[in-house]
Design a protein around this motif. Structure first.
Motif, PDB file in Angstrom:
ATOM      1  N   UNK A  10      -1.659   0.367   4.702  1.00 60.91           N
ATOM      2  CA  UNK A  10      -3.232   0.279   3.999  1.00 60.91           C
ATOM      3  C   UNK A  10      -3.266   0.388   2.385  1.00 60.91           C
ATOM      4  N   UNK A  11      -3.250   1.519   2.533  1.00 67.37           N
ATOM      5  CA  UNK A  11      -2.435   2.499   1.393  1.00 67.37           C
ATOM      6  C   UNK A  11      -1.594   1.811   0.765  1.00 67.37           C
ATOM      7  N   UNK A  12      -0.432   1.751   1.304  1.00 68.29           N
ATOM      8  CA  UNK A  12       0.531   1.268   0.140  1.00 68.29           C
ATOM      9  C   UNK A  12       0.297  -0.585  -0.417  1.00 68.29           C
ATOM     10  N   UNK A  13      -0.688  -0.823   0.581  1.00 69.34           N
ATOM     11  CA  UNK A  13      -1.017  -2.651   0.248  1.00 69.34           C
ATOM     12  C   UNK A  13      -1.890  -2.166  -0.910  1.00 69.34           C
ATOM     13  N   UNK A  14      -2.421  -1.446  -0.990  1.00 63.96           N
ATOM     14  CA  UNK A  14      -3.504  -0.850  -2.108  1.00 63.96           C
ATOM     15  C   UNK A  14      -2.939  -1.088  -3.071  1.00 63.96           C
ATOM     16  N   UNK A  15      -1.472  -0.249  -3.406  1.00 61.53           N
ATOM     17  CA  UNK A  15      -0.809   0.695  -4.055  1.00 61.53           C
ATOM     18  C   UNK A  15      -0.495  -1.062  -4.685  1.00 61.53           C
ATOM     19  N   UNK A  16       0.191  -1.741  -4.240  1.00 63.41           N
ATOM     20  CA  UNK A  16       1.030  -2.725  -4.412  1.00 63.41           C
ATOM     21  C   UNK A  16       0.626  -3.618  -5.428  1.00 63.41           C
TER      22      UNK A  16
END
Length: 117
Positions: A10-16
């Motif tokens: 989920x954090x990676x998606x937000x960073x993306x």
């Protein structure tokens, strides 16, 4: 509501999402926000809104781009919008965020370091 703990994906998606820049569903606004500094520079060089709109791919919509730029500028001034940080090219060819550059505690720039060339 999901539990308070965030998963790494989920954090990676937000960073993306952040790295992707402005939401393209707001076509003109996203283009104006992502090119805000360039548009501001063009206006300071006395380019017309129609010339700028044409260059951005909004042929014949100079008034619309001018109004959108005014609204975006107001949003930036109020802190509701943020100009995306541009990646800088380095001697190695990879882009670096200006905030990723190591700065010495003394504040002295090492000119022997290729990243500072």
């Amino acid at each position: 509501m999901k539990n308070a703990g965030t998963k790494e994906s989920e954090v990676d998606r937000l960073t993306e999402l952040i790295n992707d820049g402005p939401d393209t569903r707001y076509t003109m606004k996203s283009v104006v926000l992502s090119r805000y500094e360039d548009i501001d520079t063009a206006r300071k060089l006395m380019r017309t809104w129609n010339d700028i709109a044409d260059a951005l791919g909004f042929e014949g919509r100079g008034k619309d781009v001018a109004g959108c730029f005014t609204r975006v500028a107001a949003g930036i001034k109020k802190g509701k919008l943020m100009v995306p940080v541009k990646k800088q090219k380095t001697s190695t060819g990879r882009g670096l965020n200006i905030h990723e550059r190591p700065i010495s505690k003394s504040g002295i720039i090492n000119l022997d370091d290729p990243a500072n060339q």
